[in-house]
Design a protein around this motif. Structure first.
Motif, PDB file in Angstrom:
ATOM      1  N   MET A  26     -89.072 123.897  23.828  1.00 34.82           N
ATOM      2  CA  MET A  26     -89.733 123.553  24.946  1.00 34.82           C
ATOM      3  C   MET A  26     -91.248 123.505  24.613  1.00 34.82           C
ATOM      4  O   MET A  26     -91.996 123.922  25.469  1.00 34.82           O
ATOM      5  N   GLU A  27     -91.500 122.782  23.595  1.00 33.19           N
ATOM      6  CA  GLU A  27     -92.999 122.731  23.564  1.00 33.19           C
ATOM      7  C   GLU A  27     -93.945 121.799  24.448  1.00 33.19           C
ATOM      8  O   GLU A  27     -93.172 120.612  24.442  1.00 33.19           O
ATOM      9  N   THR A  28     -94.852 121.990  24.986  1.00 32.68           N
ATOM     10  CA  THR A  28     -95.193 121.014  26.053  1.00 32.68           C
ATOM     11  C   THR A  28     -96.425 120.133  25.387  1.00 32.68           C
ATOM     12  O   THR A  28     -96.291 119.036  26.156  1.00 32.68           O
ATOM     13  N   GLN A  30     -99.284 120.508  24.806  1.00 34.13           N
ATOM     14  CA  GLN A  30    -100.677 120.832  25.476  1.00 34.13           C
ATOM     15  C   GLN A  30    -101.159 121.981  24.712  1.00 34.13           C
ATOM     16  O   GLN A  30    -102.443 122.308  25.086  1.00 34.13           O
ATOM     17  N   ARG A  31    -100.429 122.658  24.113  1.00 34.59           N
ATOM     18  CA  ARG A  31    -100.942 123.914  23.123  1.00 34.59           C
ATOM     19  C   ARG A  31    -101.400 123.718  21.950  1.00 34.59           C
ATOM     20  O   ARG A  31    -101.179 122.798  21.262  1.00 34.59           O
TER      21      ARG A  31
END
Lengths: 104, 156
Positions: A26-28, A30-31
């Motif tokens: 669940m990588e956004t 935005q990181r």
């Protein structure tokens, strides 16, 4: 990404209580990667469907704001012990997973 | 052969391939018919825009929707949220984190006996109202709960 999904389905009176634990990063999107300073591309589950005995009960759409290794709980009235629950997900890269369980 | 005809034939060919795939059982019809991911809603950065895409603007406040979430979340990356709608005929729930970069978090459509209930874990960038938009009998209702976040769950 073929880590298995866990489903637990139990009857609580006349309602089936279904709990699902999925394995996903669940990588956004935005990181930033602390080493390279580059944004880590988004990678998250977009669509989750659940069926009981082949009938659709839940059709769900998700964003990146669902936590890593998502948990999902839902309840189905009219289901009975022995019915088959199937949960499917598809992520934004087209990866898929499916799992099934019997209501106990 | 003119360009339009070419494009048309190409399209027809592609559609034929899908039909063959369905017939061969490679694609289940339910997967083909599943609603398309609401890209406009999930990428909207303003609450109003996100609400518009799910038809949630002007929803009436309702006390029959329970939004269960902690008063204070120590870790914004994992905030447990439970939504229960006691409104009869609830067909869908949308979960919104008002101050997230993309406020629309997830949507749930119920059918064939599924109750208006969902339990999940969400990421919250900072303190926010966690809002549920419930559709029941063609009307929309809403309820919210304030959650204070001490460490944000997005970025860094």
């Amino acid at each position: 990404m073929a880590d298995p999904m866990k489903i637990r389905a139990t009857m609580q009176g006349d309602v089936a209580d279904v709990k699902v634990l999925m394995s996903h990063i669940m990588e956004t999107g935005q990181r930033k990667d602390p080493k390279t300073g580059q944004l880590i591309p988004a990678h998250f589950i977009q669509e989750v469907t659940a069926t009981v005995n082949g009938k659709l009960v839940l059709d769900s759409q998700w964003s990146q704001a669902i936590s890593k290794n998502p948990f999902l709980g839902f309840k189905v009235k009219g289901a009975k012990a022995g019915d088959k629950v199937v949960v499917n997900w598809v992520d934004n890269k087209g990866e898929k997973n499916t799992a099934e369980a019997t209501i106990g | 052969m003119n360009q339009f005809r070419r494009t048309f034939l190409k399209g027809a060919g592609a559609a034929g391939t899908v039909a063959v795939a369905v017939a061969a059982g490679l694609l289940k019809p339910t997967q083909v018919l599943a609603a398309e991911w609401n890209k406009a809603g999930f990428t909207a950065t303003k609450l109003d825009e996100a609400l518009k895409t799910i038809g949630g603007a002007g929803a009436a406040e309702s006390k029959d929707i329970l939004v269960k979430a902690p008063d204070i979340a120590e870790n914004g990356a994992v905030v447990p949220v439970e939504i229960e709608s006691k409104i009869p005929g609830t067909t869908s729930i949308a979960l919104i984190i008002e101050t997230n970069l993309n406020p629309l978090c997830s949507t749930y459509d119920f059918s064939n006996g599924a109750l208006g209930y969902v339990s999940t874990r969400v990421k919250m960038a900072k303190s926010s109202k966690v809002r549920a938009i419930v559709k029941a009998g063609g009307k929309t209702y809403t309820a919210a709960k304030e959650v204070k976040v001490t460490i944000g769950g997005c970025g860094g």
